[in-house]
Motif scaffolding. Structure first.
Motif, mmCIF file in Angstrom:
data_model
loop_
_atom_site.group_PDB
_atom_site.id
_atom_site.type_symbol
_atom_site.label_atom_id
_atom_site.label_comp_id
_atom_site.label_asym_id
_atom_site.label_seq_id
_atom_site.Cartn_x
_atom_site.Cartn_y
_atom_site.Cartn_z
ATOM 1 N N LEU A 198 0.835 -1.203 0.000
ATOM 2 C CA LEU A 198 0.000 0.000 0.000
ATOM 3 C C LEU A 198 0.878 1.264 0.000
ATOM 4 C CD1 LEU A 198 -2.812 1.228 0.089
ATOM 5 C CD2 LEU A 198 -2.777 0.994 2.598
ATOM 6 N N GLY A 199 1.940 1.228 0.787
ATOM 7 C CA GLY A 199 2.864 2.368 0.815
ATOM 8 C C GLY A 199 3.471 2.626 -0.553
ATOM 9 N N ASN A 200 3.849 1.552 -1.236
ATOM 10 C CA ASN A 200 4.419 1.701 -2.581
ATOM 11 C C ASN A 200 3.384 2.213 -3.580
ATOM 12 O OD1 ASN A 200 6.956 0.910 -1.806
ATOM 13 N ND2 ASN A 200 6.684 -1.235 -2.401
ATOM 14 N N CYS A 201 2.135 1.794 -3.406
ATOM 15 C CA CYS A 201 1.069 2.287 -4.293
ATOM 16 C C CYS A 201 0.901 3.792 -4.134
ATOM 17 C CB CYS A 201 -0.248 1.576 -3.976
ATOM 18 S SG CYS A 201 -0.301 -0.143 -4.541
ATOM 19 N N TYR A 202 0.893 4.269 -2.889
ATOM 20 C CA TYR A 202 0.776 5.712 -2.652
ATOM 21 C C TYR A 202 1.994 6.463 -3.204
ATOM 22 C CZ TYR A 202 -3.425 5.817 0.274
ATOM 23 O OH TYR A 202 -4.729 5.753 0.723
ATOM 24 N N TYR A 203 3.160 5.845 -3.074
ATOM 25 C CA TYR A 203 4.391 6.517 -3.513
ATOM 26 C C TYR A 203 4.452 6.608 -5.042
ATOM 27 C CZ TYR A 203 9.273 7.977 -3.505
ATOM 28 O OH TYR A 203 10.437 8.707 -3.675
ATOM 29 N N ASN A 204 4.068 5.554 -5.721
ATOM 30 C CA ASN A 204 4.205 5.488 -7.181
ATOM 31 C C ASN A 204 2.924 5.806 -7.947
ATOM 32 O OD1 ASN A 204 7.047 4.454 -7.408
ATOM 33 N ND2 ASN A 204 6.181 2.807 -6.163
ATOM 34 N N GLY A 205 1.803 5.939 -7.232
ATOM 35 C CA GLY A 205 0.546 6.231 -7.902
ATOM 36 C C GLY A 205 -0.039 5.029 -8.607
ATOM 37 N N TYR A 206 0.133 3.857 -8.033
ATOM 38 C CA TYR A 206 -0.433 2.641 -8.620
ATOM 39 C C TYR A 206 -1.891 2.497 -8.188
ATOM 40 C CZ TYR A 206 4.419 1.213 -9.536
ATOM 41 O OH TYR A 206 5.726 1.151 -9.958
ATOM 42 N N GLY A 207 -2.824 2.787 -9.102
ATOM 43 C CA GLY A 207 -4.242 2.627 -8.801
ATOM 44 C C GLY A 207 -4.787 3.642 -7.823
ATOM 45 N N ILE A 208 -4.011 4.648 -7.523
ATOM 46 C CA ILE A 208 -4.404 5.651 -6.524
ATOM 47 C C ILE A 208 -3.574 6.902 -6.763
ATOM 48 C CG2 ILE A 208 -2.707 5.015 -4.744
ATOM 49 C CD1 ILE A 208 -4.998 5.269 -2.683
ATOM 50 N N GLU A 256 1.379 9.889 2.808
ATOM 51 C CA GLU A 256 0.666 8.652 3.135
ATOM 52 C C GLU A 256 1.571 7.443 2.909
ATOM 53 O OE1 GLU A 256 -2.785 6.889 4.706
ATOM 54 O OE2 GLU A 256 -2.231 9.003 4.490
ATOM 55 N N ALA A 257 2.373 7.503 1.840
ATOM 56 C CA ALA A 257 3.325 6.423 1.566
ATOM 57 C C ALA A 257 4.283 6.257 2.728
ATOM 58 C CB ALA A 257 4.101 6.724 0.283
ATOM 59 N N LEU A 258 4.800 7.384 3.230
ATOM 60 C CA LEU A 258 5.735 7.339 4.356
ATOM 61 C C LEU A 258 5.072 6.749 5.588
ATOM 62 C CD1 LEU A 258 8.487 8.031 5.577
ATOM 63 C CD2 LEU A 258 7.590 10.323 6.084
ATOM 64 N N SER A 259 3.808 7.126 5.821
ATOM 65 C CA SER A 259 3.087 6.633 6.987
ATOM 66 C C SER A 259 2.988 5.098 6.976
ATOM 67 C CB SER A 259 1.684 7.245 7.028
ATOM 68 O OG SER A 259 0.933 6.685 8.073
ATOM 69 N N TRP A 260 2.627 4.528 5.836
ATOM 70 C CA TRP A 260 2.500 3.074 5.741
ATOM 71 C C TRP A 260 3.862 2.383 5.746
ATOM 72 C CZ3 TRP A 260 -1.725 0.750 6.934
ATOM 73 C CH2 TRP A 260 -2.953 1.394 6.765
ATOM 74 N N ARG A 261 4.827 2.982 5.075
ATOM 75 C CA ARG A 261 6.178 2.386 5.072
ATOM 76 C C ARG A 261 6.779 2.374 6.474
ATOM 77 N NH1 ARG A 261 8.958 5.084 -0.383
ATOM 78 N NH2 ARG A 261 8.181 3.513 -1.852
ATOM 79 N N GLU A 262 6.494 3.447 7.216
ATOM 80 C CA GLU A 262 7.072 3.532 8.562
ATOM 81 C C GLU A 262 6.483 2.464 9.483
ATOM 82 O OE1 GLU A 262 8.952 7.268 11.001
ATOM 83 O OE2 GLU A 262 7.272 7.604 9.639
ATOM 84 N N LYS A 263 5.223 2.118 9.286
ATOM 85 C CA LYS A 263 4.613 1.046 10.089
ATOM 86 C C LYS A 263 5.352 -0.275 9.849
ATOM 87 C CE LYS A 263 -0.080 3.022 9.865
ATOM 88 N NZ LYS A 263 -0.166 3.471 11.261
#
Length: 335
Positions: free
Chosen positions: A7-17, A23-30
């Motif tokens: 999910l973090g990578n999707c937010y970072y790269n714009g995959y389907g979103i 937001e990417a950082l938030s999920w990656r940090e978890k």
């Protein structure tokens, strides 16, 4: 954790979103907090680059360190760079930098292998050790690292006095690299060997061949050497080529070429005698910090001896923007 990482990578790269770095950082940090080395590395990268968050070298170092300790080779290399150079509140730590470069090198990272060789070579972060430097350079050269091959060639020349091995190294570089700066440097060195018969049979034509190729790769040093070769041929056509080559070298920043052009204009060799053109090229050399050129330029400016006709003199002064007043002339030249 895997889903969070994706999910973090999707937010970072714009995959389907839509892209959302915060937001990417938030999920990656978890995921990073759960101990995932790749997530820790990516979090460190975002903090270091200020993507989706404020730049924070200390937090980047924290996450690089955790990732590096978990075996992430990229993190080991980036942590080493951070410690080598320091950044913001992260102080330089050359011993720490060497430690992490060596960790990455032992994991077969080619850039780290080269770096370890350089640090042993220069005694940075570790005691100087030429034999160990040689070992690491050879490992990098085996992976076709151009820089490593170059360092080994120079070590063959300056330490072991093995000129044939040095030449073989330079010739290997020419086969592998497309980098103009490196090609120009190596071609110039080969030209010098053949020009002077150092380690090889003296061959003027081969030297000129290397010099010409070096000039084509923007080597200012080769331009000066090739230009002098042409002048020595005492042929008008060759002499004209010499001027052209000196011009190329001057444009590439060669002080020697600029001074040579000034000399030619002062003496009227090949080109028409021109005090003002001589001053122009001396000024260019002086701007690059050459004291001798500056002194000669001042002598010419102060001299009343003009070899050109008045009409030619007026025309050239207008073209070069030179005024009759010495102070104005200096202001024009160094403005």
């Amino acid at each position: 954790c895997k889903a969070q990482f994706i999910l973090g990578n999707c937010y970072y790269n714009g995959y389907g979103i839509d892209v959302d770095y915060a937001e990417a950082l938030s999920w990656r940090e978890k995921v990073a907090e759960a101990g995932d080395a790749q997530a820790q590395f990516l979090v460190a990268q975002q903090y270091f680059s200020g993507i989706g968050t404020l730049f924070d070298a200390e937090r980047a170092k924290h996450w690089y360190t955790l990732s590096a300790e978990n075996g992430n080779v990229e993190a080991q290399f980036e942590l080493a760079k951070l410690l080598e150079n320091g950044k913001d509140r992260v102080k330089k730590n050359l011993a720490g930098a060497f430690y992490w470069y060596k960790k990455a090198a032992e994991a077969d990272d080619i850039y780290a292998i080269l770096k370890v060789g350089q640090m042993y070579d220069a005694g940075i972060g570790i005691g100087k050790n030429i034999e160990k430097a040689l070992y690491w350079y050879e490992k990098a050269a085996a992976k076709n690292s151009i820089d490593a091959i170059y360092y080994l060639a120079n070590m063959s020349l300056y330490i072991h006095r093995d000129i044939p091995k040095c030449i073989a190294g330079y010739e290997k570089i020419l086969k592998l690299t497309q980098n103009k700066k490196m090609k120009g440097l190596v071609l110039t060195k080969l030209g010098i060997f053949y020009s002077q018969g150092i380690g090889v049979k003296k061959d003027t034509y081969k030297a000129m061949y290397y010099y010409r190729d070096a000039v084509a790769n923007d080597s200012a040093e080769a331009a000066y050497l090739l230009g002098n070769f042409y002048l020595q041929q005492k042929d008008y056509g060759a002499a004209k080529r010499a001027v052209e080559v000196f011009m190329l070298g001057a444009d590439c920043g060669s002080i020697a070429c600029r001074k040579k052009l000034a000399e030619l204009y002062i003496n009227g060799i090949v080109v028409q005698k021109s005090k003002n053109n001589a001053i122009k090229w001396l000024a260019e050399a002086a701007k690059s910090g050459d004291v001798e050129a500056e002194i000669k330029m001042l002598e010419l400016l102060q001299s009343d001896d003009e070899s050109q006709h008045d009409e030619e003199k007026a025309s050239e002064e207008k073209a070069d923007g030179l005024n009759s007043n010495l102070a104005d002339k200096l202001a024009d030249i160094f403005s």
